[in-house]
Scaffold this motif. Structure first.
Motif, PDB file in Angstrom:
ATOM      1  N   LYS A 379       0.822  -1.207   0.000  1.00 24.97           N
ATOM      2  CA  LYS A 379       0.000   0.000   0.000  1.00 24.97           C
ATOM      3  C   LYS A 379       0.857   1.258   0.000  1.00 24.97           C
ATOM      4  O   LYS A 379       0.577   2.218  -0.727  1.00 24.97           O
ATOM      5  N   GLY A 380       1.896   1.261   0.827  1.00 26.02           N
ATOM      6  CA  GLY A 380       2.772   2.427   0.872  1.00 26.02           C
ATOM      7  C   GLY A 380       3.528   2.621  -0.426  1.00 26.02           C
ATOM      8  O   GLY A 380       3.641   3.755  -0.934  1.00 26.02           O
ATOM      9  N   ALA A 381       4.057   1.532  -0.990  1.00 29.68           N
ATOM     10  CA  ALA A 381       4.815   1.633  -2.240  1.00 29.68           C
ATOM     11  C   ALA A 381       3.919   2.108  -3.379  1.00 29.68           C
ATOM     12  O   ALA A 381       4.310   2.968  -4.186  1.00 29.68           O
ATOM     13  N   PHE A 382       2.712   1.580  -3.463  1.00 28.42           N
ATOM     14  CA  PHE A 382       1.813   1.973  -4.548  1.00 28.42           C
ATOM     15  C   PHE A 382       1.372   3.430  -4.399  1.00 28.42           C
ATOM     16  O   PHE A 382       1.314   4.173  -5.386  1.00 28.42           O
ATOM     17  N   ALA A 383       1.060   3.832  -3.159  1.00 28.20           N
ATOM     18  CA  ALA A 383       0.660   5.222  -2.942  1.00 28.20           C
ATOM     19  C   ALA A 383       1.774   6.191  -3.321  1.00 28.20           C
ATOM     20  O   ALA A 383       1.545   7.202  -3.998  1.00 28.20           O
ATOM     21  N   GLY A 384       3.003   5.904  -2.888  1.00 26.51           N
ATOM     22  CA  GLY A 384       4.121   6.771  -3.230  1.00 26.51           C
ATOM     23  C   GLY A 384       4.399   6.790  -4.717  1.00 26.51           C
ATOM     24  O   GLY A 384       4.688   7.850  -5.301  1.00 26.51           O
ATOM     25  N   LEU A 385       4.321   5.607  -5.356  1.00 26.13           N
ATOM     26  CA  LEU A 385       4.587   5.522  -6.794  1.00 26.13           C
ATOM     27  C   LEU A 385       3.572   6.329  -7.590  1.00 26.13           C
ATOM     28  O   LEU A 385       3.947   7.132  -8.461  1.00 26.13           O
ATOM     29  N   ILE A 386       2.300   6.142  -7.307  1.00 28.02           N
ATOM     30  CA  ILE A 386       1.256   6.831  -8.072  1.00 28.02           C
ATOM     31  C   ILE A 386       1.288   8.335  -7.818  1.00 28.02           C
ATOM     32  O   ILE A 386       1.185   9.143  -8.761  1.00 28.02           O
ATOM     33  N   PHE A 387       1.422   8.745  -6.566  1.00 27.36           N
ATOM     34  CA  PHE A 387       1.434  10.178  -6.245  1.00 27.36           C
ATOM     35  C   PHE A 387       2.636  10.863  -6.908  1.00 27.36           C
ATOM     36  O   PHE A 387       2.503  11.957  -7.481  1.00 27.36           O
ATOM     37  N   GLY A 388       3.797  10.219  -6.830  1.00 23.74           N
ATOM     38  CA  GLY A 388       4.980  10.795  -7.465  1.00 23.74           C
ATOM     39  C   GLY A 388       4.851  10.860  -8.971  1.00 23.74           C
ATOM     40  O   GLY A 388       5.239  11.864  -9.603  1.00 23.74           O
TER      41      GLY A 388
END
Length: 571
Positions: A379-388
């Motif tokens: 969840k953290g990796a996907f959130a950071g990837l998409i937001f960035g």
């Protein structure tokens, strides 16, 4: 000098990241994220992003650069030159696969070194060495430049690496921090680079190759940048042109003609014999880059995207799909060339670095957090990837909408577009890092199966105890489809079976034989191959021979010392 951060990261790949990839038994970078975080949304997002980056930065730029050289030397149309370059490259890439790419890369490296070093010698001899270059460069201006304008003048900090943080084209905080993250992405997580290290016999071989690459990374300043500056001294009216109409006539690009500096030097300075060698060198360099990208892009598309939507696909199907995808990739890249030509003031280097600064930092941060913080979850990796990626894409679109004005024109772009791309890379990295950390911290931690042997701290772990319905990470990963490993169906059509039982192969048309040859399938239908035995789980050892390990570590220290000295000298 901006190439030198890559020297540190190519060494970091072999000593830090590669042991994690080997321990996890991965073949592609999206596959690593699939094992590390689980699920499919992160690997699929990354696979699509990699292909996007390959098309709009690597393939288009390489084709454009090669076309410029061919256009200058043979006076051909730009797109006719592109087609000629691709025709030569595609033949052995499509037919030969990864093996052909690696062998030709190794051979072309030696040719490139001989030609580039020869041109460097002639260039320095023409201007009186490095001291003569420093004295003459600042007076190298076009004769048709307007006297009341600052356009076309050399930068006063041209020989310095650490430049003013506010007014320079490459501010020193951006070089140290903003460029480091995209450089880490390229050298430590990009499929094109990592695929070669994963193909090494063992970890020691991979380290040796990385050390050689690091030593070669010292050379671009001397064999590319300085000769390009010499070209400006020798041909100021062409290379340093500042009037759009004149630049359009000289090189076809009203934004400027700095991109023709190196080809111009080759064609005008070298004697006939060396000129031919150097022409072969430059074409070989571009072909080498294109073949590597084609092969890696095909691998990502077939193994990470196609198999996701068609898990029952045979290796024969994957092989054909990979070849067809390369052709589609080429066509899309050709249509993108005019955008490359008009972007970022017509400077290829700035175009590449700006797009890299918008798209690569978020991916690099996800890899860093996944490799070095066990608490990072999906969840953290996907959130950071998409937001960035969303922030980066917004800035990328704004750059294309608000094109950088030509020299002498007022800059009326929004303030967010005026933020230097290297500073934007720093902001993007920090935002992605905080997002990954916050979401991962406040959600459930990853399971032990998602961590064991997939981080730096757990790379030496034994296999975890898995549920019966879950496959261990030691299982041999699906191989990259090669022509020699086509998985034919167990049953043949009735007429084909009859033909084989009579010892007679069905006759194929010339067109079909040509298509099969291009796909590496010639002669495969003559007999049904025996079924392969079930593959046993394998594990590449991270152990190294003590003597070899010591030798490599000593070379690591020497290489890093040379890099630090050069940084200090040119700072």
């Amino acid at each position: 000098m901006v190439w030198w951060p890559g020297l540190f990261f190519v060494l970091m790949l072999a000593w830090i990241f590669l042991p994690i990839y080997i321990s996890g038994q991965v073949t592609t970078m999206p596959e690593y994220l699939r094992k590390r975080f689980g699920g499919s949304r992160i690997p699929l997002t990354l696979a699509v992003l990699y292909l996007f980056i390959y098309i709009f930065t690597k393939i288009s730029v390489d084709m454009y650069a090669g076309a410029i050289f061919i256009q200058q030397s043979l006076h051909l149309d730009l797109y006719l030159a592109v087609i000629g370059l691709l025709a030569i490259t595609a033949v052995y890439t499509i037919a030969g696969g990864l093996a052909a790419v690696i062998y030709t890369d190794a051979l072309q490296t030696f040719i490139m070194l001989i030609g580039a070093l020869s041109l460097m010698g002639y260039s320095f001899a023409e201007v009186g060495g490095l001291q003569g270059l420093q004295e003459k460069y600042f007076s190298a201006v076009a004769s048709n430049r307007s006297e009341n304008s600052s356009c076309g003048l050399p930068r006063e900090d041209a020989f310095h690496m650490f430049r003013d943080p506010l007014t320079s084209d490459l501010p020193w905080p951006g070089i140290l921090f903003g460029m480091s993250i995209p450089s880490l992405w390229y050298w430590c997580t990009d499929q094109v680079i990592v695929q070669r290290t994963l193909a090494a016999k063992n970890l020691s071989h991979a380290k040796g190759g990385s050390i050689m690459a690091a030593y070669l990374k010292v050379l671009p300043l001397f064999v590319m940048v300085f000769p390009g500056m010499v070209s400006r001294i020798l041909f100021p009216d062409q290379v340093a042109c500042a009037i759009p109409d004149i630049c359009k006539k000289v090189c076809g690009n009203p934004s400027g003609c700095s991109d023709i500096a190196y080809p111009k030097l080759v064609l005008e300075l070298l004697p006939t014999g060396l000129r031919g060698l150097m022409m072969a060198v430059m074409v070989a360099a571009l072909m080498s880059s294109l073949t590597s990208i084609f092969n890696s892009a095909s691998t990502i598309f077939t193994m990470d995207l196609w198999t996701h939507f068609r898990p029952q696909a045979t290796e024969k199907e994957l092989l054909i799909v990979g070849r067809v995808f390369v052709l589609i990739l080429v066509l899309v890249s050709i249509f993108w060339i005019p955008v490359v030509q008009a972007s970022q003031g017509g400077q290829l280097f700035i175009y590449i670095q700006s797009i890299s600064s918008y798209l690569q930092p978020s991916v690099a941060i996800v890899f860093i957090m996944g490799c070095f913080w066990k608490r990072t979850n999906e969840k953290g990796a996907f959130a950071g990837l998409i937001f960035g990626l969303l922030l980066g894409l917004i800035r990328l679109v704004l750059d294309f909408i608000y094109v950088q004005p030509l020299c002498g024109e007022p800059d009326e772009r929004p303030e967010v577009v005026k933020v230097h791309y290297l500073y934007f890379s720093m902001i993007l990295s920090i935002v992605t890092l905080l997002t990954v950390f916050a979401v991962s911290w406040f959600t459930e931690p990853p399971s032990s199966e998602m961590v064991s042997r997939l981080t730096w701290a757990t790379r030496h772990d034994h296999d975890p105890v898995l549920p019966k319905n879950q496959v261990s990470i030691t299982t041999t990963p699906p191989p990259v489809p090669e022509a020699s490993s086509v998985n034919w169906p167990k049953s043949l059509p009735e007429n084909a079976s009859k033909a084989h039982s009579d010892g007679v192969s069905p006759k194929q048309s010339k067109v079909l034989q040509t298509l099969l040859w291009l796909c590496g399938l010639e002669g495969k239908g003559q007999a049904e191959p025996p079924l392969p035995s079930e593959a046993e789980p394998v594990r590449i050892s991270l152990k190294e021979k003590p003597l070899v390990k010591t030798f490599l570590d000593i070379n690591l220290i020497i290489c890093l010392s040379c890099a630090i000295f050069l940084w200090g000298y040119f700072a």
